[in-house]
Enzyme design. Structure first.
Site, PDB file in Angstrom:
ATOM      1  N   LYS A   1      17.762  23.900  37.442  1.00  0.00           N
ATOM      2  CA  LYS A   1      17.820  24.289  36.021  1.00  0.00           C
ATOM      3  C   LYS A   1      16.870  23.444  35.186  1.00  0.00           C
ATOM      4  O   LYS A   1      16.341  23.909  34.179  1.00  0.00           O
ATOM      5  CB  LYS A   1      19.255  24.214  35.498  1.00  0.00           C
TER       6      LYS A   1
ATOM      7  N   LYS B   1      18.996  33.294  45.634  1.00  0.00           N
ATOM      8  CA  LYS B   1      20.291  33.957  45.362  1.00  0.00           C
ATOM      9  C   LYS B   1      20.142  34.933  44.193  1.00  0.00           C
ATOM     10  O   LYS B   1      19.265  34.770  43.331  1.00  0.00           O
ATOM     11  CB  LYS B   1      21.379  32.922  45.084  1.00  0.00           C
TER      12      LYS B   1
ATOM     13  N   LYS C   1      22.205  35.825  37.501  1.00  0.00           N
ATOM     14  CA  LYS C   1      22.221  36.570  36.240  1.00  0.00           C
ATOM     15  C   LYS C   1      21.152  36.069  35.285  1.00  0.00           C
ATOM     16  O   LYS C   1      20.837  36.739  34.307  1.00  0.00           O
ATOM     17  CB  LYS C   1      23.619  36.513  35.610  1.00  0.00           C
TER      18      LYS C   1
HETATM   19  P1  TYM Z   1      28.670  31.089  37.736  1.00  0.00           P
HETATM   20  O1  TYM Z   1      29.096  31.601  36.389  1.00  0.00           O
HETATM   21  O2  TYM Z   1      27.232  30.800  37.941  1.00  0.00           O
HETATM   22  O3  TYM Z   1      29.151  32.061  38.880  1.00  0.00           O
HETATM   23  C1  TYM Z   1      30.495  32.496  38.955  1.00  0.00           C
HETATM   24  C2  TYM Z   1      30.909  32.654  40.394  1.00  0.00           C
HETATM   25  O4  TYM Z   1      30.034  33.556  41.060  1.00  0.00           O
HETATM   26  C3  TYM Z   1      29.538  32.971  42.261  1.00  0.00           C
HETATM   27  N1  TYM Z   1      28.180  33.459  42.478  1.00  0.00           N
HETATM   28  C4  TYM Z   1      27.761  34.032  43.602  1.00  0.00           C
HETATM   29  N2  TYM Z   1      28.392  34.303  44.771  1.00  0.00           N
HETATM   30  C5  TYM Z   1      27.676  34.918  45.739  1.00  0.00           C
HETATM   31  N3  TYM Z   1      26.373  35.278  45.591  1.00  0.00           N
HETATM   32  C6  TYM Z   1      25.705  35.021  44.451  1.00  0.00           C
HETATM   33  N4  TYM Z   1      24.446  35.389  44.309  1.00  0.00           N
HETATM   34  C7  TYM Z   1      26.405  34.377  43.387  1.00  0.00           C
HETATM   35  N5  TYM Z   1      26.054  33.983  42.148  1.00  0.00           N
HETATM   36  C8  TYM Z   1      27.156  33.422  41.617  1.00  0.00           C
HETATM   37  C9  TYM Z   1      29.553  31.471  41.994  1.00  0.00           C
HETATM   38  O5  TYM Z   1      29.579  30.733  43.189  1.00  0.00           O
HETATM   39  C10 TYM Z   1      30.830  31.335  41.193  1.00  0.00           C
HETATM   40  O6  TYM Z   1      31.941  31.251  42.058  1.00  0.00           O
HETATM   41  N6  TYM Z   1      29.966  26.307  37.495  1.00  0.00           N
HETATM   42  C11 TYM Z   1      30.452  27.617  37.757  1.00  0.00           C
HETATM   43  C12 TYM Z   1      31.595  28.042  36.869  1.00  0.00           C
HETATM   44  C13 TYM Z   1      32.711  27.070  36.797  1.00  0.00           C
HETATM   45  C14 TYM Z   1      33.742  26.931  37.768  1.00  0.00           C
HETATM   46  C15 TYM Z   1      34.594  25.919  37.268  1.00  0.00           C
HETATM   47  C16 TYM Z   1      34.004  27.571  38.980  1.00  0.00           C
HETATM   48  C17 TYM Z   1      32.954  26.187  35.804  1.00  0.00           C
HETATM   49  N7  TYM Z   1      34.089  25.498  36.068  1.00  0.00           N
HETATM   50  C18 TYM Z   1      35.744  25.502  37.991  1.00  0.00           C
HETATM   51  C19 TYM Z   1      35.133  27.154  39.688  1.00  0.00           C
HETATM   52  C20 TYM Z   1      35.973  26.145  39.199  1.00  0.00           C
HETATM   53  C21 TYM Z   1      29.319  28.608  37.559  1.00  0.00           C
HETATM   54  O7  TYM Z   1      28.360  28.362  36.871  1.00  0.00           O
HETATM   55  O8  TYM Z   1      29.529  29.805  38.115  1.00  0.00           O
END
Ligand code: TYM
Length: 334
Positions: free
Chosen positions: A115, A197, A200
């Site tokens: 990032k 990956k 979004k």
């Molecule tokens: P975020 O918002 O980027 O993504 C949310 C969830 O989607 C999964 N994910 C994917 N899984 C498979 N293939 C992909 N291409 C893909 N892109 C995203 C992520 O692994 C995630 O599970 N930091 C986290 C959010 C967060 C969180 C937490 C998660 C904040 N606090 C506490 C669990 C527990 C995040 O940015 O996810």
């Protein structure tokens, strides 16, 4: 006496468009957990602030994501659904956890490095501190299990380390959480580059399918998806693009890889991609319809948030009070 249910916590950032990666790697897998665990699902809006947001869009994305959670089958009568900023303890525990986090370990986080490269003009402290806030989200609820995609495993490892470090410094306080990473779909890849990956925040809209994309957009994006050499539809390391499309197809349709390989034997990539589009559309259409309906009932969504925040706050306040006591802060007289 009945055994206490194990606690599940997870969240998604309300940033931009929620993709098929977020759905197949995370949200889709949360629904069945509700039957067995005490589930807490959070819209992690504070995390979104680590990259520049348009305030009105952030507000809209937050409500859209809440509605999407419910449309995906997360039941507010069974699970706690809430918005992170409504429970102030998240930011407060993050401060305490900061004092047991090392700059070196945060500096080494892959996502921070990525990032920082992407947002070179805005390498803010929040971006570096982000995994500590994520640890705070998890540890506040004494979470046992955290269902996430593969890209969050390193952050989860940090949460575990911080819990263990705090426990050993101040005595047993936090449950040390375990990750729950799906066997397939843990890393859905970009439709334009199977080595990256699906994200979004990808500036190339053809690289991802958003859950809110129209049928036409889904078909177009999948038609344009890159493929591999040859013409055989087969799951294999030398066919990363086709393997990714097969994963998407299988998770969307419920077919096994073997069944899908048989179905597409002798057929070309064109037919295959159109079947992937059909399966994705059949999966997302009912979700889109339900989300639209829910978004028309603002009062209902607000009542869900109110209930969720109240329920989350109870546990969060208890954990934070325990932490403040352990580190030696004098309790406020009330
Ligand atoms: P975020 O918002 O980027 O993504 C949310 C969830 O989607 C999964 N994910 C994917 N899984 C498979 N293939 C992909 N291409 C893909 N892109 C995203 C992520 O692994 C995630 O599970 N930091 C986290 C959010 C967060 C969180 C937490 C998660 C904040 N606090 C506490 C669990 C527990 C995040 O940015 O996810």
């Amino acid at each position: 006496m009945q055994d206490k249910k194990q606690v599940v916590f997870s969240g998604v950032q309300p940033t931009g468009k929620i993709t098929l990666g977020n759905y197949l790697g995370a949200i889709k897998n949360w629904r069945p957990l509700q039957e067995q665990y005490q589930c807490i699902f959070c819209v992690v809006d504070l995390h979104s602030l680590t990259v520049t947001q348009v305030p009105a869009e952030l507000r809209k994305n937050t409500m859209d994501l809440l509605a999407l959670y419910i449309a995906c089958g997360l039941d507010p009568d069974v699970s706690t659904l809430f918005v992170q900023s409504h429970v102030h303890e998240h930011a407060e525990l993050a401060w305490i956890l900061d004092t047991v986090s090392y700059v070196g370990e945060l500096n080494r986080m892959t996502q921070f490095k990525e990032k920082s490269r992407k947002h070179a003009d805005n390498i803010n402290m929040g971006l570096m501190n982000y995994p500590v806030l994520m640890a705070s989200d998890i540890l506040l609820y004494q979470t046992d299990l955290v269902p996430v995609g593969k890209d969050q495993v390193q952050h989860l490892e940090l949460a575990r380390n911080l819990a263990e470090r705090f426990n050993s410094r101040y005595s047993e306080t936090f449950v040390v959480p375990q990750g729950l990473v799906p066997k397939t779909g843990y890393s859905i890849k970009s439709l334009q580059d199977p080595s990256a990956k699906m994200s979004k925040s990808d500036p190339n809209e053809n690289a991802f399918v958003a859950l809110t994309d129209s049928k036409e957009d889904i078909r177009r994006k999948l038609r344009r998806a890159v493929t591999d050499c040859g013409s055989e539809v087969r799951f294999s390391p030398d066919k990363p693009a086709i393997s990714n499309l097969l994963t998407i197809y299988c998770l969307s349709s419920g077919e096994s890889v073997e069944q899908a390989e048989q179905r597409f034997a002798g057929k070309g990539y064109g037919d295959f991609k159109s079947a992937v589009a059909d399966a994705v559309i059949a999966m997302v259409e009912p979700i889109q319809e339900e989300q639209k309906k829910l978004l028309q009932d603002k009062a209902y969504l607000e009542s869900v948030l109110k209930r969720g925040a109240e329920s989350a706050s109870k546990t969060a306040a208890k954990t934070l009070a325990k932490v403040y006591r352990k580190v030696g802060l004098v309790p406020a007289s009330r």
